[in-house]
Design a protein around this motif. Structure first.
Motif: not given
Length: 324
Positions: A180-194
């Motif tokens: 559960y990630r807050v806020p989700w606006s930063s680039d590194d919140v989810v790994e790219e292409s995952s």
């Protein structure tokens, strides 16, 4: 593109509230100390487990119709108070779930009763709870159940359910993860292409910048992966008419928004369609719900007077798009 028209009186309008209540609430956000008396940001009332069951069944039905397998990594925009859609995805066989909010809403422990209720519904192969839009009955069996929900019996194995409970509380348990990630606006919140699937239900009308949002979704998704969204273009009780929010001037709208972290962005369907394709997606399914009982064109604020007829009457959209 599919479209359904709803004639006046055929669909119940949201509960009427005057715009002045929204104006006052927005204006108060500028008053020092008012945040102590204003209600905290909320995702709304917590729906019953059956709501998440039905919504997940709908999105999965259309994904399955397109030939897409059960996703292994799912990200949800705006889960709110309860991670119900994510739990449904995990009960269907997914292994990783990201719940992404702008402000914190959920409490991990409060998701455990929802897990118990949903696991029971999955195990009993409960028919879809209610009929809604868009209708997906053609993809259900004679019992109005979607067989793919329980395609793998291992997803409901008691030991796996125990690990899922642990993941809901602690974030991970062996091969299962609930983030559960807050806020989700930063680039590194989810790994790219995952991510295999990004899903949202009545959320994308709330984000501040739809183009930035769709660009983020494209970055997170694997090549060929899918996003599935239902977008609600109605006024969300900010006006008496379903589309009355587009009759509010820019100055007054700015006061209504105030310093709230989100409200609604008022963007029409065409703006979403353009942002989706410009971000690098191919739209593979679109259904639009039309209403003809809104405000007159003459009542639109200047910003919205050039809306196309499609945008002017579009109350909801269901869209699925693939990363290319």
């Amino acid at each position: 593109m599919d479209a359904i028209t709803v004639s006046p009186g055929a669909r119940i309008t949201p509960r009427s509230r005057t715009r002045w209540r929204a104006i006052i609430k927005g204006a108060l956000t500028y008053v020092p100390g008012a945040n102590w008396v204003l209600p905290k940001p909320s995702a709304g009332n917590r729906p019953p487990a059956s709501y998440f069951y039905g919504v997940w069944m709908k999105h999965l039905a259309y994904l399955s119709a397109g030939g897409f397998p059960i996703p292994q990594t799912v990200a949800e925009l705006g889960p709110g108070d309860t991670l119900g859609l994510g739990i449904c995805a995990l009960l269907s066989g997914a292994r990783r779930y990201y719940g992404l909010d702008i402000v914190p809403h959920t409490n991990r422990a409060q998701n455990l009763p929802v897990l118990d209720e949903l696991a029971d519904m999955f195990a009993r192969r409960v028919p879809r709870p209610v009929r809604g839009w868009p209708d997906f009955g053609e993809y259900l069996d004679a019992r109005e159940f979607l067989p793919r929900l329980t395609e793998s019996a291992r997803a409901l194995d008691p030991e796996r359910l125990r690990r899922l409970r642990q993941a809901l509380l602690e974030g991970a348990s062996e091969d299962l993860a609930v983030m559960y990630r807050v806020p989700w606006s930063s680039d590194d919140v989810v790994e790219e292409s995952s991510v295999d699937l990004v899903i949202s239900q009545a959320v994308l009308e709330h984000v501040r910048d739809i183009r930035e949002t769709y660009a983020s979704l494209h970055r997170w998704l694997k090549p060929g992966a899918i996003m599935s969204h239902q977008i609600d273009f109605r006024s969300h009780d900010l006006a008496d008419e379903w589309d009355g929010h587009r009759g509010i001037s820019e100055g007054l709208w700015s006061v209504m928004l105030g310093r709230r972290p989100y409200l609604i962005n008022r963007e029409p369907w065409s703006a979403h369609a353009s942002a989706i394709t410009d971000a690098g997606f191919k739209i593979i399914r679109v259904m639009l719900l039309k209403r003809t009982d809104g405000i007159a064109r003459a009542s639109l604020a200047p910003r919205w007077r050039s809306l196309s007829n499609e945008d002017f009457t579009c109350a909801e959209a269901f869209v699925q798009a693939q990363k290319i």
